[in-house]
Design a protein around this motif. Structure first.
Motif, PDB file in Angstrom:
ATOM      1  N   ARG A  69      38.574  41.509  46.214  1.00  0.00           N
ATOM      2  CA  ARG A  69      39.151  40.047  45.733  1.00  0.00           C
ATOM      3  C   ARG A  69      38.200  39.213  45.843  1.00  0.00           C
ATOM      4  NH1 ARG A  69      44.868  39.749  46.930  1.00  0.00           N
ATOM      5  NH2 ARG A  69      45.765  41.643  47.504  1.00  0.00           N
ATOM      6  N   ALA A  81      41.555  35.751  41.990  1.00  0.00           N
ATOM      7  CA  ALA A  81      41.047  35.006  40.812  1.00  0.00           C
ATOM      8  C   ALA A  81      41.640  33.541  41.025  1.00  0.00           C
ATOM      9  CB  ALA A  81      41.099  35.616  39.543  1.00  0.00           C
ATOM     10  N   SER A 139      39.164  38.945  32.767  1.00  0.00           N
ATOM     11  CA  SER A 139      39.048  38.476  34.308  1.00  0.00           C
ATOM     12  C   SER A 139      40.510  37.764  34.586  1.00  0.00           C
ATOM     13  CB  SER A 139      38.099  37.414  34.656  1.00  0.00           C
ATOM     14  OG  SER A 139      36.827  38.005  34.232  1.00  0.00           O
ATOM     15  N   LYS A 179      43.150  39.765  36.679  1.00  0.00           N
ATOM     16  CA  LYS A 179      42.956  39.737  38.116  1.00  0.00           C
ATOM     17  C   LYS A 179      43.331  38.363  38.732  1.00  0.00           C
ATOM     18  CE  LYS A 179      40.990  43.853  37.558  1.00  0.00           C
ATOM     19  NZ  LYS A 179      41.697  45.026  37.807  1.00  0.00           N
ATOM     20  N   ASN A 220      36.598  39.570  42.307  1.00  0.00           N
ATOM     21  CA  ASN A 220      37.614  38.720  41.323  1.00  0.00           C
ATOM     22  C   ASN A 220      37.494  37.322  41.197  1.00  0.00           C
ATOM     23  OD1 ASN A 220      38.488  41.438  40.661  1.00  0.00           O
ATOM     24  ND2 ASN A 220      40.208  41.211  42.079  1.00  0.00           N
ATOM     25  N   GLY A 229      36.198  42.837  33.739  1.00  0.00           N
ATOM     26  CA  GLY A 229      36.171  41.858  34.658  1.00  0.00           C
ATOM     27  C   GLY A 229      35.284  42.379  35.839  1.00  0.00           C
TER      28      GLY A 229
END
Length: 583
Positions: A225, A286, A278, A281, A228, A79
């Motif tokens: 963050r 995300a 991904s 997260k 993500n 990710g």
């Protein structure tokens, strides 16, 4: 401090959008070129200085070896690897500025090699510095030589601004296409360049996007963050694009289904692997792109559903020519003096708003023009191709259809000039359409008659010209070698209107009468009739449909932009007709 600087840069970037990218675009290429050369040079330096054998990492074998050794930890790290490719897809979102071939050449010959050298240089550096203190943060700038970090930071900020500009421009292009397809509410679209069609500016989207970017910048505590959120958004777009590409292979390229399946299996397997990594997260930032995507998807679905139902209502309730013919030449109502312009989106047929009006108010103008204003995707429409004029029903009904075409860089004339061009184009259509002897068409002609292209007054100097004089100037007006068709005397007219016709024109008696009626109607004045629909769900509809139509679509319709032509309509002579659409 870093957030304040980032927010300031964002506000400045969005504040400059209304000037157009063509004013500052000359800086984009040098900035990107310097940035790519900079990271390439740093990458080559790190490779030579720290680990010249790092090129062996280009082999996919090491990826397989890495995943087999780290297992779940390595899978979760995929990710974060997505950040290596985020941003490169924005190049293709900027197709309004460059051709597809130029982007491919630039990517394969410059962008991709520069990125490979930069990442290989970082890998070479980390191979010799993987044992570090816990408080030492690893990143791109760690591998940059100390004396070059501040200059590289400045270039990186400028490159980030250019990349952000590409995303903003791509967003404008997508919104414009969605609006044209009826999948997004009407917004104001400003074309900032008269030469390049793709350079546009949408104020509502610009400021909305700025607020969202500021909220994300302030709300996220660190870049992790943000990474993500960006990673999940990019891999989702790639996965959806791969699935849709399989449909293109079969439906557009007419290739075999087996080839499409192989394409999806090969690329889809890789993308699903990254997509699943991904999703881990999701709660760490995300979720933001997913939430925003759902909001915009709901808005698009509600608007498209409402537009579709409204169009179906217009088509189903379109007034037939038989209903019009059954009313007789007077249309079953009192014909008052003047010209009535009925604005409609229909390019054929008679809108339901007409029957709704005459049913409730049995009086209408002696000359009716169903006016449809269309914007075409070209910079300018030539004046001699501006108007398309045709009859609706028999000629004695004095019903006309006029389609006016504007390019996205054409300036809409004020109401007086527009009225003059409109009346003059109808008069020229009457003259040219009745030039032949005994030239009236069959009274039972259909409502879909062929339209005739007629230019503005300035384009047919050898045709009919319109003169509008004040009462005290009539005596001084001469005809020289031209003949006049003028209105009958009336008590205290506002203006005396005349059609100046060349002597060489042969106009029969029916056409002359039609022209005289048009002159008298123009002298009496022009009224603009605008339709205003209120969409409601039918009785007995489901709760979901009532919620979507009565509240969702109605809210979007009230807060979306009105059609462009309503902004130039004179309010003193405007009549708005309301009608409820039960869908």
């Amino acid at each position: 401090m870093a957030k304040a600087v980032a927010c300031t840069i964002l506000i400045g970037l969005f504040a400059l959008q209304h000037y157009g990218t063509h004013r500052v675009g000359f800086l984009f290429a040098p900035v990107v070129f310097v940035w790519l050369m900079c990271i390439s040079a740093i990458g080559i330096y790190n490779i030579i200085h720290w680990n010249p054998h790092v090129y062996q990492a280009l082999s996919p074998y090491y990826m397989y070896k890495f995943l087999r050794k780290t297992q779940r930890g390595g899978w979760m790290s995929l990710g974060g690897i997505l950040l290596c490719i985020t941003g490169s897809e924005a190049m293709f979102a900027d197709l309004g500025h460059f051709s597809q071939l130029s982007i491919k050449i630039a990517f394969t010959s410059l962008v991709y090699p520069s990125l490979i050298l930069a990442y290989m240089g970082q890998a070479a550096y980390l191979s010799q510095h993987h044992v570090i203190d816990n408080d030492y943060h690893i990143g791109f700038y760690v591998s940059v030589p100390g004396k070059l970090r501040w200059p590289v930071l400045v270039i990186a900020i400028l490159a980030a601004v250019v990349g952000s500009q590409a995303i903003i421009t791509g967003t404008f292009s997508i919104i414009k296409q969605c609006s044209a397809l009826g999948c997004f509410p009407r917004v104001k679209i400003v074309h900032t360049s008269s030469k390049i069609h793709g350079q546009i500016y949408i104020p509502e989207i610009n400021w909305t996007l700025m607020l969202l970017c500021l909220a994300v910048t302030i709300g996220f505590r660190d870049t992790k963050r943000l990474g993500n959120a960006s990673g999940l958004a990019v891999i989702t777009v790639m996965l959806v694009t791969t699935c849709l590409m399989s449909l293109v292979i079969v439906l557009c390229w007419h290739k075999s289904v087996f080839l499409a399946i192989c394409f999806v299996c090969f690329f889809g397997t890789i993308e699903v692997l990254y997509f699943s990594a991904s999703l881990i997260k999701f709660l760490e930032g995300a979720w933001v792109p997913i939430a925003l995507s759902l909001i915009f998807l709901i808005v698009m679905c509600v608007w498209h559903y409402g537009i579709l139902k409204t169009y179906e209502f217009d088509v189903q309730n379109k007034v037939s020519i038989n209903w019009l013919l059954s009313l007789g030449p007077s249309l079953g109502i009192v014909r008052v003096r003047g010209i009535g312009l009925i604005h409609t989106e229909l390019v054929s047929g008679i809108p339901a708003i007409f029957s709704h009006f005459v049913t409730n108010l049995p009086a209408f103008h002696e000359v009716l023009v169903f006016l449809c204003i269309k914007s075409v995707p070209v910079p300018h429409v030539r004046a001699k191709e501006r108007f398309l004029v045709g009859h609706i029903g028999p000629r004695q009904y004095r019903l006309y259809r006029c389609i006016v075409r504007y390019g996205y860089r054409d300036v809409h004339k004020d109401d007086m000039e527009f009225e003059k061009d409109l009346v003059c184009s109808i008069a020229e259509y009457i003259r040219t359409g009745n030039a032949e002897p005994n030239g009236a068409k069959d009274e039972m002609e259909s409502e879909d008659d062929k339209m005739t292209v007629v230019g503005t007054c300035c384009t047919h100097t050898d045709g009919i010209q319109l003169r509008e004089d004040d009462v005290d100037k009539i005596e001084s007006a001469g005809t020289s070698e031209l003949r006049e068709i003028k209105s009958s005397p009336v008590i205290q007219p506002r203006k005396r209107v005349r059609f100046i016709v060349p002597d060489s024109s042969k106009i029969n008696r029916d056409a002359r009468e039609e022209l005289q009626e048009l002159v008298e109607a123009r002298e009496a004045g022009i009224a603009y009739i605008l339709g205003h629909c209120y969409v409601r769900a039918k009785q007995g509809s489901s709760m979901l449909k009532k919620l979507v139509i009565n509240y969702g679509y109605e809210f979007l319709r009230r807060n979306s932009r009105a059609p462009a032509y309503t902004l130039s309509v004179p309010h003193a002579s405007t009549l708005e007709v309301g009608m409820v659409y039960s869908v």
